[in-house]
Design a protein around this motif. Structure first.
Motif, mmCIF file in Angstrom:
data_model
loop_
_atom_site.group_PDB
_atom_site.id
_atom_site.type_symbol
_atom_site.label_atom_id
_atom_site.label_comp_id
_atom_site.label_asym_id
_atom_site.label_seq_id
_atom_site.Cartn_x
_atom_site.Cartn_y
_atom_site.Cartn_z
ATOM 1 N N VAL A 159 -8.389 6.232 5.660
ATOM 2 C CA VAL A 159 -7.627 5.420 6.620
ATOM 3 C C VAL A 159 -6.147 5.759 6.624
ATOM 4 O O VAL A 159 -5.487 5.642 7.641
ATOM 5 C CB VAL A 159 -7.810 3.899 6.419
ATOM 6 N N GLY B 156 5.299 -13.780 4.760
ATOM 7 C CA GLY B 156 6.228 -12.658 4.715
ATOM 8 C C GLY B 156 5.660 -11.419 4.057
ATOM 9 O O GLY B 156 6.385 -10.473 3.780
ATOM 10 N N GLN B 157 4.326 -11.434 3.776
ATOM 11 C CA GLN B 157 3.718 -10.215 3.228
ATOM 12 C C GLN B 157 3.816 -9.092 4.240
ATOM 13 O O GLN B 157 3.926 -7.923 3.891
ATOM 14 C CB GLN B 157 2.248 -10.462 2.880
ATOM 15 N N LEU B 158 3.743 -9.477 5.502
ATOM 16 C CA LEU B 158 3.952 -8.548 6.601
ATOM 17 C C LEU B 158 5.110 -9.091 7.427
ATOM 18 O O LEU B 158 5.199 -10.295 7.638
ATOM 19 C CB LEU B 158 2.721 -8.521 7.504
ATOM 20 N N SER B 159 5.982 -8.201 7.924
ATOM 21 C CA SER B 159 7.054 -8.679 8.795
ATOM 22 C C SER B 159 6.512 -8.926 10.185
ATOM 23 O O SER B 159 6.944 -9.837 10.872
ATOM 24 C CB SER B 159 8.183 -7.657 8.882
ATOM 25 N N LEU C 16 9.575 -6.285 0.739
ATOM 26 C CA LEU C 16 8.480 -7.226 0.927
ATOM 27 C C LEU C 16 7.996 -7.766 -0.423
ATOM 28 O O LEU C 16 8.166 -7.121 -1.454
ATOM 29 C CB LEU C 16 7.325 -6.542 1.668
ATOM 30 N N PRO C 17 7.380 -8.979 -0.425
ATOM 31 C CA PRO C 17 6.990 -9.607 -1.687
ATOM 32 C C PRO C 17 5.783 -8.933 -2.344
ATOM 33 O O PRO C 17 4.704 -8.926 -1.756
ATOM 34 C CB PRO C 17 6.633 -11.039 -1.278
ATOM 35 N N ASN D 124 1.461 -10.109 -1.749
ATOM 36 C CA ASN D 124 0.572 -9.032 -1.336
ATOM 37 C C ASN D 124 -0.515 -8.780 -2.365
ATOM 38 O O ASN D 124 -1.618 -8.376 -2.017
ATOM 39 C CB ASN D 124 1.372 -7.748 -1.083
ATOM 40 N N HIS E 81 1.023 0.611 11.246
ATOM 41 C CA HIS E 81 -0.104 0.895 10.345
ATOM 42 C C HIS E 81 -1.401 0.565 11.076
ATOM 43 O O HIS E 81 -1.974 -0.509 10.887
ATOM 44 C CB HIS E 81 0.026 0.089 9.061
ATOM 45 N N HIS F 5 17.879 10.902 2.746
ATOM 46 C CA HIS F 5 17.840 9.468 2.429
ATOM 47 C C HIS F 5 18.060 8.632 3.685
ATOM 48 O O HIS F 5 19.039 8.828 4.390
ATOM 49 C CB HIS F 5 18.906 9.171 1.374
ATOM 50 N N ASP G 15 11.572 14.281 2.252
ATOM 51 C CA ASP G 15 12.953 13.972 1.895
ATOM 52 C C ASP G 15 13.050 13.528 0.430
ATOM 53 O O ASP G 15 12.045 13.243 -0.232
ATOM 54 C CB ASP G 15 13.509 12.889 2.831
ATOM 55 N N HIS H 96 7.224 -3.355 8.806
ATOM 56 C CA HIS H 96 5.902 -2.731 8.755
ATOM 57 C C HIS H 96 4.944 -3.549 9.598
ATOM 58 O O HIS H 96 4.818 -4.747 9.404
ATOM 59 C CB HIS H 96 5.413 -2.630 7.315
ATOM 60 N N SER I 156 -4.990 -0.188 8.191
ATOM 61 C CA SER I 156 -4.932 0.706 7.034
ATOM 62 C C SER I 156 -4.234 0.078 5.835
ATOM 63 O O SER I 156 -4.323 0.593 4.732
ATOM 64 C CB SER I 156 -4.261 2.026 7.410
ATOM 65 N N LEU I 157 -3.529 -1.049 6.014
ATOM 66 C CA LEU I 157 -2.914 -1.692 4.850
ATOM 67 C C LEU I 157 -3.900 -2.631 4.149
ATOM 68 O O LEU I 157 -3.583 -3.219 3.125
ATOM 69 C CB LEU I 157 -1.661 -2.474 5.259
ATOM 70 N N HIS J 36 14.075 10.865 -0.906
ATOM 71 C CA HIS J 36 13.634 9.503 -1.189
ATOM 72 C C HIS J 36 12.129 9.478 -1.501
ATOM 73 O O HIS J 36 11.691 8.855 -2.473
ATOM 74 C CB HIS J 36 13.948 8.614 0.019
ATOM 75 N N ARG K 216 -2.360 -0.159 -0.501
ATOM 76 C CA ARG K 216 -1.528 -0.944 0.414
ATOM 77 C C ARG K 216 -0.051 -0.651 0.148
ATOM 78 O O ARG K 216 0.730 -0.420 1.076
ATOM 79 C CB ARG K 216 -1.803 -2.435 0.244
#
Ligand code: NA
Ligand code: NA
Lengths: 436, 311, 170
Positions: A346, B64-67, A44-45, A49, B45, B1, A2, B10, B49-50, A4, A299
């Motif tokens: 992965v 809050g790095q991950l919901s 997300l921050p 991260n 994920h 979109h 798409d 996530h 994998s993250l 995006h 990530r």
């Protein structure tokens, strides 16, 4: 795909091109691209991260083998073993077209059987061979190119860190996965050797002729010079297969062995050892800064869903099996330009594996295919770890090294094609193992 | 979109996509999407994998790095010792006890998780872990001299107490180590034993039921509070249904995995009364050190639990 | 000015030696683990955990030195194609930007470490090591990495503004 996703890809590649071309260090370029993409496209921050990704990347037992194998290479370089390796191989190889250039391939094949990663294989062998080749006046393009190409064998010939990761994710036996890598690994090494011999026949000046000639008696006497290296390989490999140490621990035994030889040869004192340690720290820091950047970017890419969107787009095309592998190959080569091997595996596997098995391919076979894709990514710019290692060793630019490695890149593609057409090359040994 | 009005979470998953926990999470995500009419989408994920590691998950969700993340209770002991209650050795050794212990611990867990800015949507369990060996095991004395792979501090302590030479090793290094004889045993569940094709290197599976740990699917409270009340209700309804399903599934998975092990030539050994009593005594000793860290809340839960089970 | 820059260089030389010693100790620790396991069938219970902390420390304590020694890799292909003055300007801007970014990184790593301390997070292994200790070493390394990057950036501006400085004051 798409609109995006396409926008996101353009932004990622755009910022990467900008930061890399303005001479920002590669690790930081990756950090900055990751940070900006996350800030723009994700709620997300990005900062939190960033720190947590760095901590999980550097505080990792599996990565400990890397500095150890690099240190082993440094000590070997200072120990005089490299010279005796040359002395031992010259009588055997000097008459072949391409001559000692074959040493890069042979030595990488040996060290691949010792180390689990391509970067460590390249660093160890490169540290031993490159300076000698320069002294002897060998063609730089071929010495560097063949090292970049053969260094990647570290992942294909067991033990292999990436294979372990694949086997766990794909739910195949790690033992079978290891065994499956052996024949393709020797095939690739054989193709490299054939290529160098071919180049040597066409243009003998790439490998300057040696003045001396050697009798068979002298050849067998030369084996004495090879002994230290053989003992070292037995020490590392033997410790793994005899159940004395894990692959990571075996690296420490390699350091011990190399240090002992260096002290016996009286080539190293404590000051020299410190020099080797500092040099190993430098190479480790260089590689790990980029590993940290690549992990963080991976990530972020995962959060943005870019790898899975690309793979999904291919699935939707409903291609024939061979066309599918071709198309996947193109995607992997593109992803491999900026992602590290672990991330490639992965991130794409959950989508790629079901589609590949549905097309009738064996998961073990796909593992080998994927390892070859990871190996290709080691020598493609801008993010290619073998290129970085060789730049660290020679000071040549990434672009030059990548161009020198290009013939070997193409040979690796050819190997992938051969294995796709004849999957038995990968599957024969594992099938023997399970009794049919 | 993609429509920008809808929320995307996530979700980190520790296990590969094919694992039954991950497949359960996929059903959860699908049902949430359907129940909320696409208001909330959960993107999975699997296979870490993250790049988040198990022991860091509580904090990653807190920050809050991950919901949302699937968090094995035994892995986050370093951040909140009390959460490792359900992952203590031999604290529960059958499905009834496993379920009871979690029900009793639920309110304490909730209180602890609130400090880490998160709450549990649903939990799932692992079938109990047994030991895989080359030779048959019938008593604690038989354990002596095994060279065992373990994956956490509990395993190391268990080894120390029973004369097992235990060492921690990533799962990835186990197979070559077994093949080479560096190790000759491991402890894990029937399901993981099948995943690892354990019959290629080991012969006996003794169901000592050392652990049957709980996994929590936790959501960051800010992410949760951003959802409209109506959507929250829909998610909770799906989550309640998931919890029942996952707990039952663990039992089913155990049964089918045991059958697969047997079919591939693995000998399955049960634990008799005497051996069980020995193991319970070992468990009690092992929990001592953990108790000091876990505090009064853990003490209270366990008292109640012992009263009901008559331990 | 040049004395400050020299001081920063020396400082990072010493950190790199510290890093080197950690690498040596790490190797010895793993050898001890192999020895113990193969003779007495016991483990140190911490070789893997502490080697991993060691690796984290090595990477950050050695980062500034590696930068000084031009060990960290950058692509200069495009810069080489540009006119000298313009390339110098871009280099000065890029190193300043990177300094700023590492500063931000230090802040984020500090926040992580402070939060680790606040929650009292430990390794959750038998050693129950408080994680703020290895994380603090990482933060310290990152600070000196930032300082070295700042020094590189100052050198780049110096080069831009006084391109002939080398000739006057070697
Ligand atoms: Na290898
Ligand atoms: Na690449």
């Amino acid at each position: 795909m798409d609109a995006h996703t396409i926008t996101m890809c353009l932004v990622v590649f755009g910022i990467l091109a900008l930061t890399l071309s303005s001479g920002i260090h590669i690790g930081f370029s990756l950090f900055i691209v990751g940070y900006c993409s996350m800030a723009i496209f994700s709620p997300l921050p990005p900062g939190g991260n960033l720190s947590s990704s760095i901590w999980s990347t550097v505080n990792k037992w599996e990565l400990v083998a890397l500095p150890l194998f690099i240190l082993m290479g440094e000590i070997l370089f200072h120990s005089g073993i490299s010279e005796s390796l040359f002395k031992g191989l010259v009588p055997w190889l000097y008459r072949l077209p391409g001559g000692l250039l074959l040493m890069n391939i042979v030595a990488c094949t040996f060290f691949a059987a010792v180390s689990g990663s391509s970067a460590a294989t390249t660093a160890t062998v490169g540290r031993i061979t490159l300076a000698e080749f320069e002294k002897l006046g060998y063609d730089e393009r071929l010495t560097i190119g063949s090292l970049a190409g053969a260094g990647t064998l570290g992942f294909l010939i067991p033990p292999s860190l990436i294979m372990i990761v694949y086997a766990i994710l794909a739910e195949v036996s790690i033992g079978k996965m290891f065994i499956a890598g052996i024949l393709p690994g020797f095939l690739l090494a054989g193709i490299y050797i054939a290529y160098i011999i071919y180049r040597g026949i066409r243009n003998p000046s790439i490998a300057p002729a040696m003045q001396e000639s050697y009798s068979w008696a002298e050849r067998f006497k030369a084996i004495k010079d090879l002994l230290p290296v053989i003992i070292l390989i037995l020490m590392v490999l033997g410790s793994i297969y005899a159940g004395v140490a894990t692959p990571t621990e075996a690296a420490a035994l390699g350091v011990l062995g190399a240090t002992l030889f260096a002290f016996i040869n009286r080539r190293l004192n404590l000051g020299g050892l410190l020099t080797c340690l500092v040099a190993a720290v430098k190479t480790t820091c260089m590689i790990c800064l980029i590993v940290m950047g690549a992990s963080y970017l991976s990530r972020v890419m995962g959060f943005l869903g870019i790898p899975s969107a690309i793979t999904k787009a291919i699935v939707s095309l409903n291609l024939s099996p061979y066309l599918l592998m071709l198309m996947l190959g193109v995607v992997y080569i593109i992803l491999g330009c900026i992602l590290d091997g672990f991330s490639i595996v992965v991130m794409t596997l959950p989508i790629a594996l079901p589609m590949v098995t549905a097309a009738g391919f064996d998961p073990l076979w796909f593992g080998i295919y994927l390892i070859l894709m990871v190996e290709l990514s080691q020598i493609t710019p801008p993010v290619g770890f073998n290129l970085f290692v060789i730049q660290g060793l020679t000071g040549k630019s990434i672009g030059d090294i990548a161009i020198y490695a290009l013939p070997f890149f193409i040979l690796m593609l050819a190997t992938t094609a051969i294995i796709t057409i004849f999957p038995q090359i990968a599957l024969y040994l594992p099938q023997l193992m399970s009794g049919g | 979109h993609e429509a920008s009005a809808k929320t995307v979470w996530h979700m980190h998953l520790n296990y590969p996509a094919g694992n039954f926990h991950s497949q359960g999470a996929q059903r959860f995500a699908d049902r949430v999407k359907a129940a909320t009419g696409g208001e909330l989408e959960i993107v999975l994920h699997p296979g870490s994998s993250l790049g988040f590691k198990g022991p860091e998950l509580l904090r990653s969700v807190a920050d809050g790095q991950l919901s949302i993340a699937e968090i094995p209770t035994g892995m986050v002991e370093g951040d909140a010792p009390i959460l490792a209650l359900t992952a203590q050795p031999f604290i529960s050794t059958n499905n009834f006890e496993q379920r009871l212990l979690y029900q009793l611990a639920k309110s304490v867990y909730k209180k602890t998780l609130k400090k880490f800015n998160q709450m549990t949507l649903y939990t799932s369990v692992w079938p109990f872990s047994g030991i895989y060996t080359q030779r048959p095991i019938h008593s604690v004395a038989d354990l002596k001299g095994l060279k065992m792979r373990v994956y956490d501090g509990t395993g190391l302590a268990f080894g120390k107490l029973t004369g097992i030479a235990a060492r921690k090793m990533p799962f990835s290094e186990v197979y070559p180590a077994m093949k080479a004889g560096l190790l000759d045993s491991m402890y894990t569940s029937s399901v993981s034993g099948v995943d690892a094709k354990s019959w290629e290197v080991l012969k006996y599976f003794t169901r000592i039921n050392i652990l049957g740990p709980v996994n929590m699917v936790n959501v960051n409270l800010e992410a949760w509070n951003k959802l409209p009340t109506e959507v929250q209700g829909q998610v909770l309804e799906v989550a309640t249904q998931m919890e029942d399903e996952m707990w039952n599934l663990a039992g089913d998975m155990d049964r089918t995995s045991l059958a697969t092990l047997k079919k591939n030539g693995m000998n399955i050994l049960e634990v008799d009364k005497k051996f069980r009593a020995e193991l319970n005594a070992v468990g009690k000793k092992l929990r001592g050190a953990w108790f000091k860290k876990a505090g009064a809340d853990a003490e209270a839960v366990l008292q109640q639990y012992n009263k009901i089970t008559g331990r | 000015m040049s004395r400050i820059l020299h001081f920063i260089d020396t400082l990072n030389d010493w950190l790199a030696r510290g890093s080197a010693i950690i690498l040596g100790l790490m190797t010895i620790l793993i050898l001890v683990e192999i020895g113990l396991w193969n003779t007495l069938k016991v483990t140190t219970l911490m070789a893997d955990e502490y080697s991993a902390y060691g690796l984290a420390a090595i990477i950050f304590l050695g980062a500034g030195y590696t930068l000084k020694e031009k060990g960290h890799i950058r692509i200069t292909l495009v810069l080489n194609l540009l006119p000298n003055r313009f390339a110098s300007l871009i280099t000065a801007l890029a190193t300043s930007g990177t300094t700023f970014f590492i500063g931000y990184l230090v802040w984020q790593l500090y926040r992580m470490t402070a939060s680790t301390h606040h929650y009292g997070s430990t390794s959750g292994t038998l050693t129950a090591t408080p994680l703020w200790i290895p994380q603090t070493i990482v933060v310290i390394g990152a600070v000196f990495f930032a300082v070295q990057m700042m020094a590189e950036s100052l050198r780049a501006w110096q080069q831009l503004i006084f391109p002939n400085l080398d000739k006057i004051d070697p």
